[in-house]
Design an enzyme around this catalytic site. Sequence first.
Site, PDB file in Angstrom:
ATOM      1  N   ASP A 143       0.849  -1.190   0.000  1.00 42.06           N
ATOM      2  CA  ASP A 143       0.000   0.000   0.000  1.00 42.06           C
ATOM      3  C   ASP A 143       0.884   1.240   0.000  1.00 42.06           C
ATOM      4  O   ASP A 143       2.076   1.172   0.342  1.00 42.06           O
ATOM      5  CB  ASP A 143      -0.938   0.004   1.216  1.00 42.06           C
ATOM      6  CG  ASP A 143      -0.189  -0.070   2.538  1.00 42.06           C
ATOM      7  OD1 ASP A 143       0.805  -0.828   2.623  1.00 42.06           O
ATOM      8  OD2 ASP A 143      -0.571   0.632   3.495  1.00 42.06           O
ATOM      9  N   GLU A 208      -0.186  -1.081   5.738  1.00 38.89           N
ATOM     10  CA  GLU A 208       0.866  -0.524   6.601  1.00 38.89           C
ATOM     11  C   GLU A 208       0.647   0.957   6.856  1.00 38.89           C
ATOM     12  O   GLU A 208       0.759   1.425   7.980  1.00 38.89           O
ATOM     13  CB  GLU A 208       2.255  -0.761   5.981  1.00 38.89           C
ATOM     14  CG  GLU A 208       3.400  -0.523   6.953  1.00 38.89           C
ATOM     15  CD  GLU A 208       3.900   0.919   7.011  1.00 38.89           C
ATOM     16  OE1 GLU A 208       4.643   1.242   7.939  1.00 38.89           O
ATOM     17  OE2 GLU A 208       3.529   1.726   6.142  1.00 38.89           O
TER      18      GLU A 208
HETATM   19  C1  LIG Z   1       0.745   4.976  10.533  1.00 36.14           C
HETATM   20  N1  LIG Z   1       1.542   5.468  11.646  1.00 36.14           N
HETATM   21  C2  LIG Z   1       1.060   6.205  12.664  1.00 36.14           C
HETATM   22  N2  LIG Z   1       2.059   6.423  13.505  1.00 36.14           N
HETATM   23  C3  LIG Z   1       3.181   5.861  13.020  1.00 36.14           C
HETATM   24  C4  LIG Z   1       2.848   5.263  11.847  1.00 36.14           C
HETATM   25  C5  LIG Z   1       3.735   4.521  10.951  1.00 36.14           C
HETATM   26  C6  LIG Z   1       4.466   5.393   9.956  1.00 36.14           C
HETATM   27  N3  LIG Z   1       5.467   4.574   9.329  1.00 36.14           N
HETATM   28  C7  LIG Z   1       6.325   5.013   8.398  1.00 36.14           C
HETATM   29  O1  LIG Z   1       6.279   6.140   7.976  1.00 36.14           O
HETATM   30  C8  LIG Z   1       7.331   4.033   7.909  1.00 36.14           C
HETATM   31  C9  LIG Z   1       8.507   4.734   7.325  1.00 36.14           C
HETATM   32  N4  LIG Z   1       9.454   3.834   6.768  1.00 36.14           N
HETATM   33  C10 LIG Z   1       5.150   6.538  10.696  1.00 36.14           C
HETATM   34  O2  LIG Z   1       6.197   6.324  11.298  1.00 36.14           O
HETATM   35  O3  LIG Z   1       4.581   7.630  10.673  1.00 36.14           O
HETATM   36 ZN   LIG Z   2       6.746   1.942   4.244  1.00 32.83          ZN
HETATM   37 ZN   LIG Z   3       5.166   4.753   4.368  1.00 37.07          ZN
END
Ligand SMILES: Cn1cncc1C[C@H](NC(=O)CCN)C(=O)O
Ligand SMILES: [Zn+2]
Ligand SMILES: [Zn+2]
Length: 523
Positions: A143, A208
């Site tokens: 996604d 994700e």
């Molecule tokens: C959905 N979400 C809400 N709080 C944290 C997240 C995950 C998100 N994950 C990424 O961005 C991965 C980067 N490689 C973030 O860290 O914001």
């Molecule tokens: Zn990612």
């Molecule tokens: Zn991402």
Amino acid sequence: MLQASVYELFAWTCFCMDIRITVLALLLLLGGMSSLSSPQAPLLEKVFRYMDLHQDEFVQRLREWVAIESDSVQPVPRLRQELFRMMALAAEELRGLGASVSLVGSGSQQLPDGQTLPIPPIILAELGDEPEKPTVCFYGHLDVQPAAQANGWLTDPYTLTEVDGKLYGRGATDNKGPVLAWMNAVGTFRALEEDLPVNIKFILEGMEEAGSVALKELVAREKDGFFSSVDCIVISDNLWVSQRRPALIYGTRGNSYFMVEVRCRDQDFHSGTFGGILHEPMADLVALLGSLTDSSGRILIPGIYDHVAPVTEEERDMYSAIELDLEEYRNSSQVKTFLFDTKEEILMHLWRYPSLSIHGIEGAFDEPGTKTVIPGRVTGKFSIRLVPHMNLSVVEKQVKQHLQYIFAQRNSSNQMAVSMVLGLHPWIANIKDPQYLAAERAIKTVFGTEPDMIRDGSTIPIAKTFQDIIQKSVVMLPLGAVDDGEHSQNEKINRRNYIEGSKLVAAFFLEMVQLQEVAGTSP
Ligand SMILES: Cn1cncc1C[C@H](NC(=O)CCN)C(=O)O
Ligand SMILES: [Zn+2]
Ligand SMILES: [Zn+2]
């Protein structure tokens, strides 16, 4: 004429490859430490040569994947359909690689507005189950974040476009390109009719960017099933801190996401007819949000730093060793001045200290123009990035207590409601795990340099779950460069990163075998 130029191209390709192979041989020779000097070097050369020759096919596959608008963030039926299509395509391609694939249905998602939307299936795929081989499990997601050309993209986000060796498109680096790099590696061994050095499993999800909905339950359910034979889990869903130098990641921050609602009534007011006699919800909310940090970024919630792990001497040395050109970093991020002046302080505040960010206000008047409104109900959104050894429920309590205290001081007649809507744990690896050594050696073989040992300030929600539930080591092997712009406009992956990344995965397979052989022969 045409023939001549085709011949020239062929000769040139051979010449380039000769250089590459010579360089590779030299590197292997020089890198006396690298365990791949023999007998796998010829195999790896073959693999690398195949990947160089077939790179346009790899890019074409990425183009097909990027063309699917698999946005999991905007909760609309059309995009959910695209996600289903994306998962089906990936499943088909894995089957083409010879994997046995199951698409695990994951039910539906209840949204706050009462809507229900289907959750795309999670792919569990496996190739090989030979007990004498190590079993590597790769986690990735298909996604993407939303993207619209009108939003400042120079090209159509869903049409992969190459400019100067950069492949622009939504999902190119996060995470479709890296997932494909893993599949390219497997596919290359298959195309060359070479035995795959490891057993490999893929777990690929489509939620994700929406917080890995339904994934945790599946991992728990499959602990003694799909995951029982897994030796380590590898994730390629982060970036290097450099444009050129590869990295290995040994920690990610967690996140606790809060909503604070201040409500007078469900309807807005006219400021000419009510202004002056109300406790305005927006004024309360702005005060609440303003009480969270000071102007130096320090979080003002009492007790919040109590459980943050102290910095060790060893850690200080690790931060000093990281290559980061602050000037270039500032320029490329178009920020004049950061809160801190040194590389070490900046990186530590990104990776190993908590931070609080204010994201937005629902119900606020945020359109252009000069409407004279008093919003009747507003919801502030902020989140705190968590680091070891902060505890989610302790943080939740501290935040609520603090906001209640600040709100009480205002003597407002409005109602305040605080909720923690997301709680994602931080993750930290043991870099002495042998898989880190395998990854480091693979990087040396492909890139001819030691990796930066880094952490990531953002969150891979499932990393800690893998570690806790499956109790196997998690390795983060990022393939993208620092300026890839994940989640941003003009996201890209460099062709170099994509192709060398595919090689890196292949080299990692062989290093995993090497590890096992060394371990097997040691007394
Ligand atoms: C959905 N979400 C809400 N709080 C944290 C997240 C995950 C998100 N994950 C990424 O961005 C991965 C980067 N490689 C973030 O860290 O914001
Ligand atoms: Zn990612
Ligand atoms: Zn991402």
